[in-house]
Write a protein that holds these residues in place. Structure first.
Motif, short mmCIF file in Angstrom:
data_model
loop_
_atom_site.label_atom_id
_atom_site.label_comp_id
_atom_site.label_asym_id
_atom_site.label_seq_id
_atom_site.Cartn_x
_atom_site.Cartn_y
_atom_site.Cartn_z
N VAL A 12 6.04 -19.03 -5.30
CA VAL A 12 4.92 -18.44 -6.13
C VAL A 12 3.85 -17.83 -5.22
CG1 VAL A 12 2.63 -19.54 -7.13
CG2 VAL A 12 5.16 -20.58 -7.92
N ARG A 13 3.57 -18.48 -3.82
CA ARG A 13 2.80 -17.84 -3.05
C ARG A 13 3.49 -16.25 -2.53
NH1 ARG A 13 -0.59 -20.09 0.60
NH2 ARG A 13 -0.89 -21.21 -1.32
N SER A 14 4.67 -16.04 -2.44
CA SER A 14 5.29 -14.80 -2.19
C SER A 14 5.16 -13.77 -3.35
CB SER A 14 6.77 -15.16 -1.77
OG SER A 14 6.96 -15.69 -0.81
N LEU A 15 5.28 -14.22 -4.43
CA LEU A 15 5.02 -13.34 -5.71
C LEU A 15 3.45 -13.06 -5.55
CD1 LEU A 15 7.51 -15.10 -8.24
CD2 LEU A 15 7.69 -12.66 -6.92
N GLU A 16 2.70 -14.15 -5.50
CA GLU A 16 1.29 -13.82 -5.49
C GLU A 16 0.72 -12.63 -4.65
OE1 GLU A 16 -0.53 -18.30 -6.76
OE2 GLU A 16 -0.17 -17.53 -4.74
N ARG A 17 1.27 -12.81 -3.48
CA ARG A 17 1.11 -11.62 -2.37
C ARG A 17 1.75 -10.54 -2.72
NH1 ARG A 17 3.65 -14.15 2.87
NH2 ARG A 17 3.20 -12.20 3.75
N PHE A 18 3.02 -10.44 -3.45
CA PHE A 18 3.64 -9.19 -3.69
C PHE A 18 2.81 -8.60 -5.02
CE2 PHE A 18 6.80 -6.43 -5.82
CZ PHE A 18 7.62 -6.06 -4.78
N GLU A 19 2.10 -9.40 -5.74
CA GLU A 19 1.45 -8.91 -7.05
C GLU A 19 0.26 -8.28 -6.54
OE1 GLU A 19 0.58 -9.67 -11.28
OE2 GLU A 19 0.87 -11.70 -10.25
N GLN A 20 -0.50 -8.76 -5.38
CA GLN A 20 -1.73 -8.57 -4.88
C GLN A 20 -1.59 -6.99 -4.15
OE1 GLN A 20 -5.01 -9.18 -5.18
NE2 GLN A 20 -5.60 -7.55 -3.98
N LEU A 21 -0.69 -6.75 -3.41
CA LEU A 21 -0.29 -5.44 -2.90
C LEU A 21 0.08 -4.57 -3.85
CD1 LEU A 21 1.97 -6.61 -0.01
CD2 LEU A 21 -0.41 -6.10 0.36
N LEU A 22 0.61 -4.95 -4.88
CA LEU A 22 0.89 -3.82 -6.02
C LEU A 22 -0.30 -3.33 -6.76
CD1 LEU A 22 3.99 -5.15 -8.07
CD2 LEU A 22 3.80 -2.96 -6.92
N LEU A 66 5.20 9.24 -4.66
CA LEU A 66 5.62 8.84 -3.54
C LEU A 66 4.51 8.35 -2.47
CD1 LEU A 66 8.13 9.24 -1.51
CD2 LEU A 66 7.10 11.38 -0.73
N GLY A 67 3.48 8.55 -2.68
CA GLY A 67 2.29 8.26 -1.67
C GLY A 67 1.98 6.64 -1.98
N LYS A 68 2.37 6.29 -3.26
CA LYS A 68 2.00 5.00 -3.66
C LYS A 68 3.22 4.21 -3.08
CE LYS A 68 -0.86 5.40 -7.70
NZ LYS A 68 -1.13 5.44 -9.24
N LEU A 69 4.28 4.65 -3.08
CA LEU A 69 5.63 3.90 -2.77
C LEU A 69 5.52 3.85 -1.10
CD1 LEU A 69 8.41 2.59 -3.00
CD2 LEU A 69 9.34 4.99 -2.95
N ARG A 70 5.13 4.71 -0.49
CA ARG A 70 5.00 4.77 1.07
C ARG A 70 3.75 3.68 1.47
NH1 ARG A 70 4.06 9.81 2.17
NH2 ARG A 70 6.14 10.05 2.86
N HIS A 71 2.60 3.65 0.76
CA HIS A 71 1.46 2.98 1.01
C HIS A 71 1.93 1.32 0.72
CE1 HIS A 71 -2.48 1.82 1.85
NE2 HIS A 71 -2.66 1.42 0.53
N PHE A 72 2.43 1.22 -0.23
CA PHE A 72 3.16 -0.27 -0.79
C PHE A 72 4.06 -0.75 0.23
CE2 PHE A 72 6.23 -3.04 -2.70
CZ PHE A 72 5.45 -3.96 -3.20
N ILE A 73 5.02 0.15 0.99
CA ILE A 73 5.82 -0.48 1.90
C ILE A 73 5.01 -0.88 3.31
CG2 ILE A 73 7.80 0.23 3.34
CD1 ILE A 73 8.86 1.68 1.09
N GLU A 74 4.25 0.09 3.64
CA GLU A 74 3.36 -0.11 4.71
C GLU A 74 2.53 -1.31 4.60
OE1 GLU A 74 1.08 3.59 4.78
OE2 GLU A 74 2.46 4.67 6.17
#
Length: 200
Positions: free
Chosen positions: A68-78, A89-97
């Motif tokens: 749950v915590r991991s998915l919360e973090r993932f969703e916040q970054l998204l 591409l800029g969004k994808l690069r920024h998301f990975i960073e």
């Protein structure tokens, strides 16, 4: 079977719960759910086994909290990246960073891998949540293909390959590896291959 003992929910205990979840994720990523033990998790935190049960009924409850915590973090970054004014591409690069930066700040995530050890209700909840987040990540590819910043590809398949790469990075990258070095490697292996040679 869950224990009938009350679980601490106080504000004071929130910090301790966070520390337990972070340590549990690190150990499970390194050793697998089956081989990780409450004893080892407690020892890593300088606690007795019994102390963990003050915060989580059992190992299954703890690992569900990790998901749950991991998915919360993932969703916040998204959410953060979705609101940015970038091409696909800029969004994808920024998301990975941001994911790499977040792992330095908050420890690794427990990614969307095997969770057969959860009960049926928990698996269903995690699967549905992960599917929604995966679809949102695919939107970066769809946007990039449309705006010309990403080559034509199968977004669903490429997202699965990308997530697989990030899962293995969390498990096997040495702790002294810097975000900049990782990002350079990801650019070389993945992003440059996706980048359109035609300027939008």
């Amino acid at each position: 079977m869950r224990s009938g003992k009350p679980i601490s929910r106080s504000v004071k205990s929130a910090g301790k719960r966070d520390a337990i979840i972070r340590t549990a994720i690190e150990i499970i990523n390194a050793k697998s759910y089956a081989q990780a033990t409450m004893t080892e998790i407690a020892k890593s935190l300088g606690l007795r086994d019994a102390s963990l049960y003050y915060y989580f009924h059992d190992k299954q409850a703890l690992v569900y909290a990790c998901h749950v915590r991991s998915l919360e973090r993932f969703e916040q970054l998204l959410r953060e990246v979705e609101q940015s004014n970038r091409d696909g591409l800029g969004k994808l690069r920024h998301f990975i960073e941001r994911m790499l930066d977040d792992s330095v700040e908050n420890g690794p995530q427990l990614y969307f891998g095997d969770h057969s050890y959860l009960d049926a209700r928990e698996r269903k909840a995690i699967d549905a949540w992960a599917a929604r987040l995966t679809e949102r990540l695919e939107c970066f590819f769809c946007q990039g293909i449309k705006d010309g910043s990403i080559v034509s590809c199968e977004p669903a398949l490429v997202v699965q390959l990308l997530l697989g790469m990030l899962i293995w990075l969390a498990k096997w990258v040495p702790r002294d590896m810097t975000v900049d070095r990782l990002m350079d490697a990801i650019r070389a292996v993945s992003l440059h291959g996706l980048e359109s040679r035609v300027k939008p």
